[in-house]
Write a protein that holds these residues in place. Sequence first.
Motif, mmCIF file in Angstrom:
data_model
loop_
_atom_site.group_PDB
_atom_site.id
_atom_site.type_symbol
_atom_site.label_atom_id
_atom_site.label_comp_id
_atom_site.label_asym_id
_atom_site.label_seq_id
_atom_site.Cartn_x
_atom_site.Cartn_y
_atom_site.Cartn_z
ATOM 1 N N LEU A 61 6.367 8.368 10.796
ATOM 2 C CA LEU A 61 7.617 7.739 10.347
ATOM 3 C C LEU A 61 7.441 6.238 10.156
ATOM 4 C CD1 LEU A 61 10.277 9.622 12.503
ATOM 5 C CD2 LEU A 61 9.852 9.857 10.058
ATOM 6 N N VAL A 62 6.670 5.621 11.035
ATOM 7 C CA VAL A 62 6.399 4.185 10.884
ATOM 8 C C VAL A 62 5.679 3.925 9.564
ATOM 9 C CG1 VAL A 62 5.142 2.221 11.834
ATOM 10 C CG2 VAL A 62 6.384 3.755 13.351
ATOM 11 N N GLY A 63 4.646 4.722 9.289
ATOM 12 C CA GLY A 63 3.909 4.536 8.042
ATOM 13 C C GLY A 63 4.763 4.798 6.813
ATOM 14 N N LYS A 64 5.636 5.797 6.860
ATOM 15 C CA LYS A 64 6.495 6.112 5.726
ATOM 16 C C LYS A 64 7.487 4.991 5.456
ATOM 17 C CE LYS A 64 9.450 9.832 3.975
ATOM 18 N NZ LYS A 64 10.061 11.157 4.275
ATOM 19 N N ALA A 65 8.084 4.441 6.496
ATOM 20 C CA ALA A 65 9.042 3.346 6.310
ATOM 21 C C ALA A 65 8.367 2.114 5.719
ATOM 22 C CB ALA A 65 9.702 3.011 7.645
ATOM 23 N N ASN A 66 7.183 1.767 6.242
ATOM 24 C CA ASN A 66 6.480 0.579 5.748
ATOM 25 C C ASN A 66 6.005 0.771 4.309
ATOM 26 O OD1 ASN A 66 6.854 -0.738 8.187
ATOM 27 N ND2 ASN A 66 4.915 -0.009 9.043
ATOM 28 N N SER A 67 5.529 1.974 3.971
ATOM 29 C CA SER A 67 5.049 2.214 2.610
ATOM 30 C C SER A 67 6.191 2.189 1.602
ATOM 31 C CB SER A 67 4.318 3.554 2.546
ATOM 32 O OG SER A 67 5.207 4.627 2.846
ATOM 33 N N ASN A 68 7.349 2.698 1.976
ATOM 34 C CA ASN A 68 8.500 2.654 1.067
ATOM 35 C C ASN A 68 8.909 1.224 0.766
ATOM 36 O OD1 ASN A 68 8.880 5.403 0.617
ATOM 37 N ND2 ASN A 68 10.111 5.666 2.466
ATOM 38 N N LEU A 69 8.954 0.392 1.791
ATOM 39 C CA LEU A 69 9.324 -1.001 1.578
ATOM 40 C C LEU A 69 8.283 -1.711 0.730
ATOM 41 C CD1 LEU A 69 11.309 -3.267 2.204
ATOM 42 C CD2 LEU A 69 10.005 -3.749 4.279
ATOM 43 N N ALA A 70 7.009 -1.438 0.982
ATOM 44 C CA ALA A 70 5.950 -2.075 0.200
ATOM 45 C C ALA A 70 5.995 -1.625 -1.258
ATOM 46 C CB ALA A 70 4.599 -1.760 0.817
ATOM 47 N N ASP A 71 6.269 -0.348 -1.502
ATOM 48 C CA ASP A 71 6.332 0.154 -2.873
ATOM 49 C C ASP A 71 7.480 -0.482 -3.650
ATOM 50 O OD1 ASP A 71 4.142 1.738 -2.457
ATOM 51 O OD2 ASP A 71 5.286 3.568 -2.062
ATOM 52 N N VAL A 72 8.622 -0.624 -3.003
ATOM 53 C CA VAL A 72 9.774 -1.215 -3.688
ATOM 54 C C VAL A 72 9.493 -2.663 -4.083
ATOM 55 C CG1 VAL A 72 12.170 -1.937 -3.391
ATOM 56 C CG2 VAL A 72 11.456 0.323 -2.643
ATOM 57 N N ILE A 73 8.861 -3.413 -3.187
ATOM 58 C CA ILE A 73 8.648 -4.835 -3.440
ATOM 59 C C ILE A 73 7.437 -5.066 -4.335
ATOM 60 C CG2 ILE A 73 8.145 -7.054 -2.354
ATOM 61 C CD1 ILE A 73 9.720 -6.127 0.064
ATOM 62 N N LEU A 74 6.334 -4.364 -4.070
ATOM 63 C CA LEU A 74 5.087 -4.646 -4.771
ATOM 64 C C LEU A 74 4.918 -3.797 -6.026
ATOM 65 C CD1 LEU A 74 2.719 -4.955 -1.689
ATOM 66 C CD2 LEU A 74 3.859 -6.782 -2.943
ATOM 67 N N LYS A 75 4.998 -2.472 -5.917
ATOM 68 C CA LYS A 75 4.737 -1.610 -7.063
ATOM 69 C C LYS A 75 5.872 -1.641 -8.076
ATOM 70 C CE LYS A 75 2.885 2.385 -6.412
ATOM 71 N NZ LYS A 75 2.628 3.756 -5.935
ATOM 72 N N VAL A 76 7.087 -1.456 -7.596
ATOM 73 C CA VAL A 76 8.235 -1.470 -8.511
ATOM 74 C C VAL A 76 8.510 -2.879 -9.027
ATOM 75 C CG1 VAL A 76 10.696 -0.907 -8.741
ATOM 76 C CG2 VAL A 76 9.207 0.548 -7.371
ATOM 77 N N GLY A 77 8.153 -3.891 -8.232
ATOM 78 C CA GLY A 77 8.377 -5.270 -8.664
ATOM 79 C C GLY A 77 9.840 -5.595 -8.811
ATOM 80 N N LEU A 78 10.612 -5.230 -7.823
ATOM 81 C CA LEU A 78 12.057 -5.358 -7.932
ATOM 82 C C LEU A 78 12.512 -6.804 -8.094
ATOM 83 C CD1 LEU A 78 14.250 -3.190 -7.911
ATOM 84 C CD2 LEU A 78 14.680 -3.741 -5.523
ATOM 85 N N PHE A 79 11.731 -7.744 -7.568
ATOM 86 C CA PHE A 79 12.123 -9.149 -7.638
ATOM 87 C C PHE A 79 11.170 -9.969 -8.495
ATOM 88 C CE2 PHE A 79 13.942 -7.544 -3.681
ATOM 89 C CZ PHE A 79 15.265 -7.889 -3.855
#
Length: 374
Positions: A270-288
């Motif tokens: 669960l720790v890894g899943k939460a951290n990977s989701n946040l990283a994907d949103v910020i880095l891969k999706v490039g939301l900002f």
Amino acid sequence: MGRWRAFSLLLNHISTASTKCLTPNKTSLPPRLTPLHLSLPSTPTLRAFLTSTRPFSAIPSRVLVDTTDYDYGYNNEFVPKEDEETGKIPIKAYFLCTSINLKSMQAENLSNVVPPSSRSSNYIALRYCDFPSENAGLGVKGSLNSCRYMVVFQYGSAVLFNIEDHEVETYLDLVRRHSSGLLPEMRKDDYAVKEKPLLDEDMKGGPDYIVLKTLDTDGVRVIGSVLGQSIALDYFVSQVDGMVQEFAEINRGMEKTGTFTMDKKKLLQLVGKANSNLADVILKVGLFDRSDIAWRDAKYAQIYEYLREEYEVTQRFGNLDFKLKFVEHNIHFLQEVLQNRKSDLLEWCIIGLLTIENCISIYEIVRDSNAVPL
């Protein structure tokens, strides 16, 4: 004198007929002029009538002509009205996987790739004009109604422009061949662009659509980037919602029993899943990350900011971040509980070893005391 009156009557009749010919008549041709004889009438009554009336003027009077009844060589039906919309382009956004190999997809569809206009490398735009669309002909000449576009993003989104529902799978299959981490159920969102060439502003918003003067390839990229990020954000929010629900059930169980049965491995997952989701949103999706196209042109910047506000991208990320903090707080709490469990186990092990050691020592003492001296 009577001859002059007859001649004046003839001139006045001719002038009246000429003014009638000047008046436009859309339904019939002007009447023919009836020839008049110059001989005086011999009837006494008519002669008395002519002598008793005043002379007619030979100068024709002015005639007011209504110019609004004239046609000026064109039909008003072909003049575009200010509120007329020349085309509606449907847009469909899909999130179907967690990663897309853009290099291999670009190599396979090299003839359809639209040359990039910015330095961004997390997407490619494809154009298909080989066959007509059912939506073709709705817009003006040169608009995107004559072509179909697909914008594919590396993080797993695909945005389709001017493609009918029954043809979507054909285009998505092109993406699936280069995808990894396919989702069991892809997410979908619909939008539309309406073209209005006589629009006063650069753009105007509406419910589930945006009105533009015309949609070009840069507009496709800008709209596709926001819709692709939005549909990807929906997926990551659903993932975090699942974790929140799981922790909520654990907390309910702890409320009833005073303990929980999760092992350390599950917690670390669960720790890894939460951290990977946040990283994907910020880095891969490039939301900002800023849009280079919107940065260069204020028109596209207005479209970009409007769509981000329309889809509430910033607010939804704020909600996602709040949920992730809730998950993080629960993870820390459960880690402390597991650590305390481990510490308690170690303490009991130490107590057990000490007890065994004491028992052995007592046994040796008793044995030595009961031994017979030689």
